[in-house]
Design an enzyme around this catalytic site. Structure first.
Site, PDB file in Angstrom:
ATOM      1  N   LYS A 116       0.935  -1.124  -0.016  1.00 56.55           N
ATOM      2  CA  LYS A 116      -0.006  -0.022   0.239  1.00 56.55           C
ATOM      3  C   LYS A 116       0.984   1.199   0.044  1.00 56.55           C
ATOM      4  O   LYS A 116       0.561   2.180  -0.843  1.00 56.55           O
ATOM      5  CB  LYS A 116      -1.186  -0.058   1.249  1.00 56.55           C
ATOM      6  N   LYS A 198     -10.150 -15.580  -6.515  1.00 56.03           N
ATOM      7  CA  LYS A 198     -11.707 -15.445  -5.783  1.00 56.03           C
ATOM      8  C   LYS A 198     -12.220 -14.095  -6.358  1.00 56.03           C
ATOM      9  O   LYS A 198     -11.694 -13.352  -6.451  1.00 56.03           O
ATOM     10  CB  LYS A 198     -11.465 -15.407  -4.302  1.00 56.03           C
ATOM     11  N   LYS A 201     -14.904  -8.174  -3.690  1.00 58.99           N
ATOM     12  CA  LYS A 201     -15.423  -6.638  -3.957  1.00 58.99           C
ATOM     13  C   LYS A 201     -14.663  -5.647  -4.025  1.00 58.99           C
ATOM     14  O   LYS A 201     -14.825  -4.559  -4.467  1.00 58.99           O
ATOM     15  CB  LYS A 201     -16.250  -6.555  -2.609  1.00 58.99           C
TER      16      LYS A 201
END
Ligand code: TRP
Length: 336
Positions: A116, A198, A201
């Site tokens: 990040k 997978k 979201k």
């Protein structure tokens, strides 16, 4: 173990993206059963969301929306404890105490922090201490089980380390380390454009998932463009035909039909037929969820009432733990 003798489950979710069809399928498979057998705590990690710049109005709307999405999926606010992290100041309080026990070096080694921070110019201290807040979330409820994705494994390990540092300073037996992950039960739903990963979201490619609040038009478009192979026969082969296998899994769960039967139904038909029918099935399945969601979002007052209910239930365990931590760390517990 909680007052009710049931084991405590705790899980948080950051407010990025909307819940997906994968969450829907996980929910119908797991939540309804879990809420009977466990003391389940679910929260919206809005404090964690602040580690990246957020537009204030959008953040608030997302919190309402997320909360409503959980309810719309059928999480019962009476059987579970569903709350918003920032409405429980105990999280930030415990996080501070744990921050003072956590060496900088360990936080520096966190892969998620490295990733990040590599992508942003403004590395704030919250991004750095993110895993400590997560440990506080968990330890505050003395949780037995924390269902998390694989990407959270390192954060869970740090949580375990924090318990050890805490014990080294204050003695053993105060904070409970959750020792079990919940195995992946039920169907695993994969990304539509890349069936090797997978459905998530927070995927940057919005074609990879169907959100539970996508319009029927969008759902049709996303399912029609789902990646499949160049073969034409509908058969279930997760290795060679992973994209099609994923669609068949979704079809099977939502249509409550075995994969073999579905394959039989599509003998002599093309993938396109299957995709069109599957899109209809998804739209129909999500219709009541979406109606529920729309109703809930119309009444923010009611949502705030339910948030307050969740917080008051969450406070039972949280305040106990915090009081105990105040006592053993030498802080003076506040009178209630
Ligand atoms: N970091 C988690 C994620 O990104 C969200 C989270 C925050 C969480 N606190 C938690 C998950 C505590 C489980 C328990 O998915």
């Amino acid at each position: 173990m909680s007052e009710t003798g049931k084991k405590v489950i705790l899980s948080g979710s950051t407010v990025t993206g909307d819940l997906t069809l994968g969450n829907y399928i996980g929910a119908i498979n797991n939540w309804k059963k879990l809420q009977e057998d466990y003391n389940c705590h679910y929260f919206i990690a809005d404090l964690h969301a602040l580690t990246v710049a957020q537009d204030p109005l959008a953040l608030r709307e997302r919190c309402f929306s997320f909360f409503a999405q959980y309810l719309a999926l059928g999480l019962d606010p009476n059987k579970n404890t569903i709350f918003v992290q920032s409405q429980m100041p105990e999280h930030a309080e415990l996080a501070w105490i744990l921050t003072c026990l956590t060496p900088m070096g360990n936080l520096n080694r966190m892969t998620q922090f490295k990733e990040k921070s590599a992508n942003t110019k403004n590395i704030n201290a919250g991004l750095f201490t993110y895993p400590v807040l997560m440990a506080a979330d968990i330890l505050l409820y003395q949780a037995d089980m924390v269902p998390v994705g694989d990407d959270q494994r390192q954060h869970m390990e740090l949580c375990r380390d924090i318990v050890v540092w805490f014990e080294n300073r204050y003695g053993e037996g105060h904070l409970k380390m959750p020792d079990a992950f919940i195995g992946k039960s039920g169907a695993r739903i994969m990304a539509l454009q890349d069936p090797t990963k997978k459905m998530s979201k927070s995927d940057e490619n919005d074609k990879n998932f169907v959100s539970i609040i996508d319009s029927p038009k969008k759902i049709l478009k996303k399912i029609k463009s789902a990646q499949t192979d160049s073969d034409t026969v509908v058969t279930y082969d997760p290795e060679k035909k992973a994209g099609l296998a994923n669609l068949l899994t979704i079809y099977s769960v939502l249509g409550e039909k075995s994969v073999e039967d579905i394959c039989k139904d599509y003998e002599g038909k093309m993938y396109g037929h299957l995709k069109a029918d599957l899109a209809d099935l998804v739209v129909e399945t999500l219709k009541p969820v979406q109606e529920n969601y729309t109703d809930l979002m119309k009444n923010k007052d009611h949502l705030e009432d339910l948030m307050a209910l969740g917080a008051s239930k969450a406070r039972v365990r949280a305040s106990q733990t915090l009081k105990m931590v105040y006592e053993i760390t030498g802080l003076i517990p506040r009178r209630s």
